[in-house]
Design a protein around this motif. Structure first.
Motif, PDB file in Angstrom:
ATOM      1  N   GLU A 398       0.829  -1.204   0.000  1.00 46.61           N
ATOM      2  CA  GLU A 398       0.000   0.000   0.000  1.00 46.61           C
ATOM      3  C   GLU A 398       0.867   1.259   0.000  1.00 46.61           C
ATOM      4  OE1 GLU A 398      -4.054   0.171   1.807  1.00 46.61           O
ATOM      5  OE2 GLU A 398      -2.993   1.358   3.319  1.00 46.61           O
ATOM      6  N   ARG A 399       1.946   1.237   0.760  1.00 41.80           N
ATOM      7  CA  ARG A 399       2.880   2.378   0.735  1.00 41.80           C
ATOM      8  C   ARG A 399       3.436   2.574  -0.667  1.00 41.80           C
ATOM      9  NH1 ARG A 399       7.886   1.717   4.593  1.00 41.80           N
ATOM     10  NH2 ARG A 399       8.318   0.052   3.103  1.00 41.80           N
ATOM     11  N   GLN A 400       3.821   1.468  -1.313  1.00 42.40           N
ATOM     12  CA  GLN A 400       4.399   1.576  -2.652  1.00 42.40           C
ATOM     13  C   GLN A 400       3.389   2.111  -3.653  1.00 42.40           C
ATOM     14  OE1 GLN A 400       7.566   1.153  -3.002  1.00 42.40           O
ATOM     15  NE2 GLN A 400       7.592   1.648  -5.190  1.00 42.40           N
ATOM     16  N   ALA A 401       2.139   1.716  -3.519  1.00 51.82           N
ATOM     17  CA  ALA A 401       1.105   2.219  -4.431  1.00 51.82           C
ATOM     18  C   ALA A 401       0.914   3.726  -4.271  1.00 51.82           C
ATOM     19  CB  ALA A 401      -0.202   1.473  -4.190  1.00 51.82           C
ATOM     20  N   LEU A 402       0.947   4.203  -3.038  1.00 55.67           N
ATOM     21  CA  LEU A 402       0.855   5.645  -2.805  1.00 55.67           C
ATOM     22  C   LEU A 402       2.051   6.364  -3.420  1.00 55.67           C
ATOM     23  CD1 LEU A 402      -0.325   5.698   0.924  1.00 55.67           C
ATOM     24  CD2 LEU A 402      -1.659   6.441  -1.056  1.00 55.67           C
ATOM     25  N   LEU A 403       3.247   5.850  -3.178  1.00 57.58           N
ATOM     26  CA  LEU A 403       4.448   6.498  -3.707  1.00 57.58           C
ATOM     27  C   LEU A 403       4.445   6.528  -5.227  1.00 57.58           C
ATOM     28  CD1 LEU A 403       7.088   4.978  -1.257  1.00 57.58           C
ATOM     29  CD2 LEU A 403       6.311   7.351  -1.321  1.00 57.58           C
ATOM     30  N   GLN A 404       3.990   5.451  -5.855  1.00 59.24           N
ATOM     31  CA  GLN A 404       3.940   5.423  -7.318  1.00 59.24           C
ATOM     32  C   GLN A 404       2.961   6.469  -7.844  1.00 59.24           C
ATOM     33  OE1 GLN A 404       2.981   1.299  -7.953  1.00 59.24           O
ATOM     34  NE2 GLN A 404       5.130   0.670  -8.066  1.00 59.24           N
ATOM     35  N   ALA A 405       1.799   6.593  -7.192  1.00 61.36           N
ATOM     36  CA  ALA A 405       0.823   7.595  -7.632  1.00 61.36           C
ATOM     37  C   ALA A 405       1.397   8.996  -7.499  1.00 61.36           C
ATOM     38  CB  ALA A 405      -0.460   7.452  -6.831  1.00 61.36           C
ATOM     39  N   TRP A 406       2.074   9.261  -6.402  1.00 66.57           N
ATOM     40  CA  TRP A 406       2.625  10.595  -6.178  1.00 66.57           C
ATOM     41  C   TRP A 406       3.827  10.869  -7.079  1.00 66.57           C
ATOM     42  CZ3 TRP A 406       2.243   9.562  -0.236  1.00 66.57           C
ATOM     43  CH2 TRP A 406       0.882   9.605   0.131  1.00 66.57           C
ATOM     44  N   ALA A 407       4.623   9.827  -7.357  1.00 67.47           N
ATOM     45  CA  ALA A 407       5.757  10.005  -8.275  1.00 67.47           C
ATOM     46  C   ALA A 407       5.256  10.329  -9.686  1.00 67.47           C
ATOM     47  CB  ALA A 407       6.626   8.752  -8.283  1.00 67.47           C
ATOM     48  N   ARG A 408       4.197   9.636 -10.125  1.00 67.53           N
ATOM     49  CA  ARG A 408       3.635   9.921 -11.456  1.00 67.53           C
ATOM     50  C   ARG A 408       3.115  11.357 -11.548  1.00 67.53           C
ATOM     51  NH1 ARG A 408       1.448   4.607 -10.924  1.00 67.53           N
ATOM     52  NH2 ARG A 408      -0.532   5.513 -10.212  1.00 67.53           N
ATOM     53  N   ALA A 409       2.640  11.880 -10.418  1.00 68.24           N
ATOM     54  CA  ALA A 409       2.113  13.246 -10.394  1.00 68.24           C
ATOM     55  C   ALA A 409       3.212  14.291 -10.240  1.00 68.24           C
ATOM     56  CB  ALA A 409       1.094  13.392  -9.264  1.00 68.24           C
ATOM     57  N   GLY A 410       4.471  13.849 -10.130  1.00 73.03           N
ATOM     58  CA  GLY A 410       5.583  14.783 -10.014  1.00 73.03           C
ATOM     59  C   GLY A 410       5.726  15.415  -8.641  1.00 73.03           C
ATOM     60  N   VAL A 411       5.230  14.750  -7.623  1.00 74.31           N
ATOM     61  CA  VAL A 411       5.307  15.307  -6.265  1.00 74.31           C
ATOM     62  C   VAL A 411       6.766  15.363  -5.815  1.00 74.31           C
ATOM     63  CG1 VAL A 411       4.710  14.898  -3.841  1.00 74.31           C
ATOM     64  CG2 VAL A 411       2.997  14.541  -5.631  1.00 74.31           C
ATOM     65  N   ASP A 412       7.194  16.522  -5.337  1.00 69.02           N
ATOM     66  CA  ASP A 412       8.516  16.643  -4.716  1.00 69.02           C
ATOM     67  C   ASP A 412       8.450  17.484  -3.439  1.00 69.02           C
ATOM     68  OD1 ASP A 412       8.137  19.207  -5.654  1.00 69.02           O
ATOM     69  OD2 ASP A 412       9.977  19.286  -6.852  1.00 69.02           O
ATOM     70  N   ASN A 413       7.225  17.744  -2.972  1.00 72.59           N
ATOM     71  CA  ASN A 413       7.021  18.618  -1.819  1.00 72.59           C
ATOM     72  C   ASN A 413       6.248  17.920  -0.706  1.00 72.59           C
ATOM     73  OD1 ASN A 413       4.610  18.426  -3.188  1.00 72.59           O
ATOM     74  ND2 ASN A 413       4.142  20.620  -3.124  1.00 72.59           N
ATOM     75  N   LEU A 414       6.423  16.606  -0.595  1.00 72.41           N
ATOM     76  CA  LEU A 414       5.755  15.821   0.439  1.00 72.41           C
ATOM     77  C   LEU A 414       6.494  15.980   1.768  1.00 72.41           C
ATOM     78  CD1 LEU A 414       3.628  13.634   1.247  1.00 72.41           C
ATOM     79  CD2 LEU A 414       5.331  11.926   0.570  1.00 72.41           C
ATOM     80  N   VAL A 415       5.741  16.244   2.825  1.00 75.04           N
ATOM     81  CA  VAL A 415       6.306  16.344   4.170  1.00 75.04           C
ATOM     82  C   VAL A 415       5.547  15.361   5.054  1.00 75.04           C
ATOM     83  CG1 VAL A 415       6.805  17.842   6.127  1.00 75.04           C
ATOM     84  CG2 VAL A 415       6.828  18.778   3.806  1.00 75.04           C
ATOM     85  N   VAL A 416       6.202  14.265   5.419  1.00 71.78           N
ATOM     86  CA  VAL A 416       5.591  13.243   6.280  1.00 71.78           C
ATOM     87  C   VAL A 416       5.969  13.540   7.720  1.00 71.78           C
ATOM     88  CG1 VAL A 416       5.390  10.785   6.794  1.00 71.78           C
ATOM     89  CG2 VAL A 416       5.749  11.536   4.424  1.00 71.78           C
ATOM     90  N   LEU A 417       4.978  13.609   8.590  1.00 72.43           N
ATOM     91  CA  LEU A 417       5.179  13.845  10.013  1.00 72.43           C
ATOM     92  C   LEU A 417       4.688  12.620  10.754  1.00 72.43           C
ATOM     93  CD1 LEU A 417       3.822  17.503  10.066  1.00 72.43           C
ATOM     94  CD2 LEU A 417       6.196  16.746   9.794  1.00 72.43           C
TER      95      LEU A 417
END
Length: 533
Positions: A398-417
């Motif tokens: 599930e973590r990998q699926a989220l990361l793949q979706a965000w990588a495809r969207a070009g996310v580079d501003n994710l802040v995990v707390l």
């Protein structure tokens, strides 16, 4: 029932409720409001306010009023409510939602008035207006504040910080007592018993008593009154290492005496949720008539700090699958590796919350996209051995699926707390967490306030590999510190995220407990993490 007050009624509020019967001694604020006040879940035009009236001061049918004002003299209140529907059924707690009554981006003082007695004055702040870009945002980060494992001097420091809000990443209470019959009292004055006489909470009365005990601490009261808070829960608000068991359609609680009794666990989860909703000022969906925990309360939500930060607050306990490698203790729930960790059906969030997070975070146009996760998001391993199967490592597909979706969207501003691990860390977040990959963002973990860290725990067993070995085994970690208690501050500007980590001596029970800056880091898209002096 809540009745919204007009400005005219607010101006006359003190006169309207101040009278006492002739000959009756005036009540002291501490006698009426012994647990102080708190605010939570700010919106651009409101906030949820909280207090509790002492049962000894309660009079059935007597209304309680709340007012908010930009000045501490309360000469021109801007918003308020009269609450008439509280009493023993809510353990005398009061929650007042001022949504729609306040102005965006403003600081407010607030207070409750009951039987002519005003509560301590709290301070809160509404969120910036939508469509604006604040120059700066400062969030306090706290987690894991087990009452018997130390004192709350860190919260006294946090109360004095210049902050826009505090994010509590879970384990506000721990479900076990401080009863000296069951455990050694390591810190004077922190022993207490549960109404049931049990070591662990077994009913609603026990959970309510836990919240009252924790909230009796004066430094916690100071911090709760000084800033608006955003709360999410982890496991100890209910039971250690809890999950949802689809086989029994009930919560799993592998260390609880009810662990093989799904009906009792289902009822107990409802009671834990009720106590949380009574004692936590949060704007969540709650149905007191529901007989199923998932229908009773929905906690995940989002807050927008203007266009600077959109924060997605997740629930990583209520819907998660059982631990992939078994429920047999540390050897299965924490330090374990098995093929089930990567099973596509293994879920941390449940289907509905997963879709909500994936789609909304992907679409977010905020400068920073925040993910509040009670448990560690990044991997933590030693060779082939997973060291945190209770975290997202146990739900890797599930973590990998989220990361793949965000990588495809070009996310580079994710802040995990994150929290839970009783440690502090900063990590690179990328598609497979390998050096050299494009960064999607960074993870910052809040240290435990008082709960023993892995170094403190494992030293008792003469087994602590040390921070350096863990960093070496996990090159995506910028640093790891398993030997710290305190808090962190996250500062966001349009250009960068800055993380400040503070150690505070939990053995000192005073507001000036020794404190020092342990780390200061900065994350910028395209430049990664860097240490600051």
């Amino acid at each position: 029932m809540q009745v919204r007050l007009s400005r005219r009624k607010l101006l006359g509020l003190g006169l309207g409720l101040a009278g006492l019967p002739r000959g009756q001694a005036p009540l002291e604020p501490q006698a009426v409001f012994p647990l102080g006040v708190a605010s939570g879940d700010p919106s651009p035009d409101g906030v949820v306010l909280w207090t509790r009236v002492a049962p000894e001061a309660f009079q059935p049918g007597e209304p309680i009023a709340v007012e908010a004002c930009e000045s501490a003299d309360f000469l021109e209140p801007q918003g308020g409510l009269i609450e008439t529907g509280f009493g023993p059924e809510s353990d005398y707690t009061v929650r007042a939602d001022l949504d729609g009554q306040l102005e965006p981006g403003r600081g407010y003082f607030y207070r409750f008035i009951y039987r002519g007695v005003a509560s301590p004055i709290g301070r809160t702040r509404t969120l910036p207006p939508p469509g604006t870009m604040p120059e700066r945002l400062r969030l306090g980060l706290v987690t894991c504040q087990e009452f018997g494992s130390g004192y709350y001097g860190a919260l006294a420091h946090l109360a004095r910080e210049d902050l826009d809000a505090i994010l509590h990443l879970g384990d506000f209470i721990y479900e076990y007592s401080g009863d000296p019959r069951y455990r050694r009292e390591r810190f004077a004055g922190r022993a207490f018993s549960l109404p049931s006489g049990s070591y662990l909470a077994v009913n609603l009365a026990d959970y309510r008593a836990l919240y009252r005990t924790y909230r009796s601490d004066p430094f916690l009261q100071q911090a709760l009154a000084a800033h608006p808070w955003v709360f999410l829960w982890d496991d100890h608000e209910f039971a250690n290492d809890t999950y949802w068991d689809p086989a029994t359609d009930a919560p799993g609680a592998p260390d609880h005496p009810f662990k093989n009794q799904p009906e009792r666990l289902r009822k107990l989860r409802l009671e834990a949720n009720q106590a949380w909703s009574e004692y936590v000022p949060a704007r969540v969906v709650y149905d007191p008539t529901a007989s199923e925990p998932h229908r009773q309360i929905s906690q995940y939500r989002k807050l927008a700090f203007g266009d600077l930060l959109e924060l997605f607050v997740t629930d990583t306990r209520s819907y998660r699958s059982p631990h992939p490698c078994g429920e047999g203790g540390f050897g299965q729930r924490q330090f374990a590796t098995c093929s089930a960790q990567t099973r596509p059906t293994q879920t941390m969030l449940g289907a509905e919350q997963y879709r909500w997070l994936r789609e909304n975070l992907t679409r977010s146009s905020a400068k920073w996209r925040g993910l509040a996760s009670a448990v560690m998001f990044s991997p933590l391993r030693s060779g082939d051995l997973t060291l945190n199967t209770d975290g997202w490592d146990g739900y890797a597909a599930e973590r990998q699926a989220l990361l793949q979706a965000w990588a495809r969207a070009g996310v580079d501003n994710l802040v995990v707390l994150s929290g839970d691990l009783h440690s502090a860390l900063a990590a690179q977040v990328s598609l497979t967490f390998q050096p050299g990959e494009p960064w999607l963002g960074a993870e910052f973990m809040a240290p435990s306030l008082t709960s023993p860290g892995p170094a403190e725990t494992l030293r008792r067993l003469a087994f602590w590999p040390g921070n350096a070995l863990l960093e070496q085994a996990n090159p995506h970690l910028h640093f790891f510190d398993g030997d710290i208690n305190g808090y962190a501050i996250l500062e966001a500007t349009p250009e960068a995220i800055t993380y400040e980590l503070y150690w505070v001596d939990k053995t000192q029970n005073h507001p000036g407990a020794p404190k020092r800056l342990a780390r200061r880091l900065r994350y910028r898209p395209g430049k990664g993490l860097e240490a600051l002096r």
